[in-house]
Design a protein around this motif. Structure first.
Motif, PDB file in Angstrom:
ATOM      1  N   THR A 288     -56.879  -2.483  12.076  1.00  9.27           N
ATOM      2  CA  THR A 288     -56.650  -1.138  12.591  1.00  9.27           C
ATOM      3  C   THR A 288     -55.239  -0.660  12.234  1.00  9.27           C
ATOM      4  N   LYS A 289     -55.067   0.648  12.280  1.00 14.05           N
ATOM      5  CA  LYS A 289     -53.749   1.226  11.983  1.00 14.05           C
ATOM      6  C   LYS A 289     -52.705   0.701  12.973  1.00 14.05           C
ATOM      7  N   GLU A 290     -53.099   0.526  14.227  1.00 15.03           N
ATOM      8  CA  GLU A 290     -52.173   0.021  15.237  1.00 15.03           C
ATOM      9  C   GLU A 290     -51.683  -1.384  14.889  1.00 15.03           C
ATOM     10  N   VAL A 291     -52.587  -2.245  14.413  1.00 20.60           N
ATOM     11  CA  VAL A 291     -52.211  -3.607  14.017  1.00 20.60           C
ATOM     12  C   VAL A 291     -51.272  -3.556  12.810  1.00 20.60           C
ATOM     13  N   ILE A 292     -51.562  -2.686  11.859  1.00 23.90           N
ATOM     14  CA  ILE A 292     -50.704  -2.525  10.680  1.00 23.90           C
ATOM     15  C   ILE A 292     -49.294  -2.119  11.108  1.00 23.90           C
ATOM     16  N   ILE A 293     -49.212  -1.114  11.964  1.00 27.19           N
ATOM     17  CA  ILE A 293     -47.914  -0.620  12.440  1.00 27.19           C
ATOM     18  C   ILE A 293     -47.158  -1.716  13.178  1.00 27.19           C
ATOM     19  N   ASP A 294     -47.850  -2.448  14.052  1.00 28.03           N
ATOM     20  CA  ASP A 294     -47.203  -3.524  14.810  1.00 28.03           C
ATOM     21  C   ASP A 294     -46.656  -4.610  13.886  1.00 28.03           C
ATOM     22  N   LYS A 295     -47.452  -5.000  12.875  1.00 23.08           N
ATOM     23  CA  LYS A 295     -47.010  -6.040  11.943  1.00 23.08           C
ATOM     24  C   LYS A 295     -45.790  -5.575  11.145  1.00 23.08           C
ATOM     25  N   ILE A 296     -45.839  -4.338  10.656  1.00 19.72           N
ATOM     26  CA  ILE A 296     -44.716  -3.798   9.888  1.00 19.72           C
ATOM     27  C   ILE A 296     -43.467  -3.756  10.761  1.00 19.72           C
ATOM     28  N   ASN A 297     -43.601  -3.220  11.954  1.00 18.88           N
ATOM     29  CA  ASN A 297     -42.451  -3.135  12.857  1.00 18.88           C
ATOM     30  C   ASN A 297     -41.884  -4.520  13.160  1.00 18.88           C
ATOM     31  N   ASP A 298     -42.772  -5.495  13.373  1.00 21.14           N
ATOM     32  CA  ASP A 298     -42.324  -6.850  13.677  1.00 21.14           C
ATOM     33  C   ASP A 298     -41.511  -7.443  12.533  1.00 21.14           C
ATOM     34  N   PHE A 299     -41.991  -7.293  11.281  1.00 17.28           N
ATOM     35  CA  PHE A 299     -41.211  -7.902  10.212  1.00 17.28           C
ATOM     36  C   PHE A 299     -39.971  -7.094   9.868  1.00 17.28           C
ATOM     37  N   LEU A 300     -39.957  -5.796  10.173  1.00 17.28           N
ATOM     38  CA  LEU A 300     -38.713  -5.035  10.003  1.00 17.28           C
ATOM     39  C   LEU A 300     -37.647  -5.536  10.978  1.00 17.28           C
ATOM     40  N   ILE A 301     -38.065  -5.829  12.193  1.00 15.61           N
ATOM     41  CA  ILE A 301     -37.133  -6.325  13.207  1.00 15.61           C
ATOM     42  C   ILE A 301     -36.701  -7.758  12.893  1.00 15.61           C
ATOM     43  N   ASP A 302     -37.670  -8.611  12.585  1.00 13.91           N
ATOM     44  CA  ASP A 302     -37.381 -10.034  12.385  1.00 13.91           C
ATOM     45  C   ASP A 302     -36.689 -10.339  11.058  1.00 13.91           C
ATOM     46  N   GLU A 303     -37.181  -9.760   9.983  1.00 18.56           N
ATOM     47  CA  GLU A 303     -36.674 -10.118   8.659  1.00 18.56           C
ATOM     48  C   GLU A 303     -35.579  -9.200   8.144  1.00 18.56           C
ATOM     49  N   PHE A 304     -35.551  -7.964   8.620  1.00 14.84           N
ATOM     50  CA  PHE A 304     -34.579  -7.004   8.105  1.00 14.84           C
ATOM     51  C   PHE A 304     -33.544  -6.604   9.153  1.00 14.84           C
ATOM     52  N   GLU A 305     -33.669  -7.209  10.337  1.00 13.71           N
ATOM     53  CA  GLU A 305     -32.732  -6.970  11.428  1.00 13.71           C
ATOM     54  C   GLU A 305     -32.564  -5.490  11.779  1.00 13.71           C
ATOM     55  N   VAL A 306     -33.671  -4.756  11.680  1.00 14.70           N
ATOM     56  CA  VAL A 306     -33.689  -3.352  12.072  1.00 14.70           C
ATOM     57  C   VAL A 306     -33.776  -3.309  13.596  1.00 14.70           C
ATOM     58  N   GLU A 307     -32.970  -2.465  14.204  1.00 14.52           N
ATOM     59  CA  GLU A 307     -33.014  -2.307  15.662  1.00 14.52           C
ATOM     60  C   GLU A 307     -34.332  -1.640  16.051  1.00 14.52           C
ATOM     61  N   ALA A 308     -34.973  -2.166  17.069  1.00 12.88           N
ATOM     62  CA  ALA A 308     -36.251  -1.621  17.529  1.00 12.88           C
ATOM     63  C   ALA A 308     -36.134  -0.137  17.866  1.00 12.88           C
ATOM     64  N   ASP A 309     -34.983   0.269  18.394  1.00 11.10           N
ATOM     65  CA  ASP A 309     -34.778   1.679  18.754  1.00 11.10           C
ATOM     66  C   ASP A 309     -34.734   2.595  17.529  1.00 11.10           C
TER      67      ASP A 309
END
Length: 80
Positions: free
Chosen positions: A2-23
């Motif tokens: 689902t699109k929601e799962v895609i968005i969650d996965k992308i957001n997770d690796f942006l935070i974890d691997e790219f150190e992007v702030e969740a905000d």
């Protein structure tokens, strides 16, 4: 997937691997400016997408990708 799962996965690796702030993560966020991703980060992003979603991206895929929403849509279309 689902699109929601895609968005969650992308957001997770942006935070974890790219150190992007969740905000800083919002659909209208500009990948280069708001998220401060440089050209090397884009290479890492391609690798992260391949390992998380099993799809390959090439430079041409990013021509019209400006915002995070564009990126979500790109991955969704590649998986579709």
């Amino acid at each position: 997937m689902t699109k929601e799962v895609i968005i969650d996965k992308i957001n997770d690796f942006l935070i974890d691997e790219f150190e992007v702030e969740a905000d800083d993560i919002a659909p209208e966020a500009n990948l280069k400016d708001t998220l401060e991703l440089d050209s090397l980060d884009f290479v890492d992003l391609v690798v992260a997408v391949e390992s998380n979603f099993g799809v390959k991206l090439v430079g041409e895929d990013f021509v019209n990708v400006k915002s995070l929403q564009d990126f979500y849509d790109l991955i969704e279309n590649k998986l579709g």
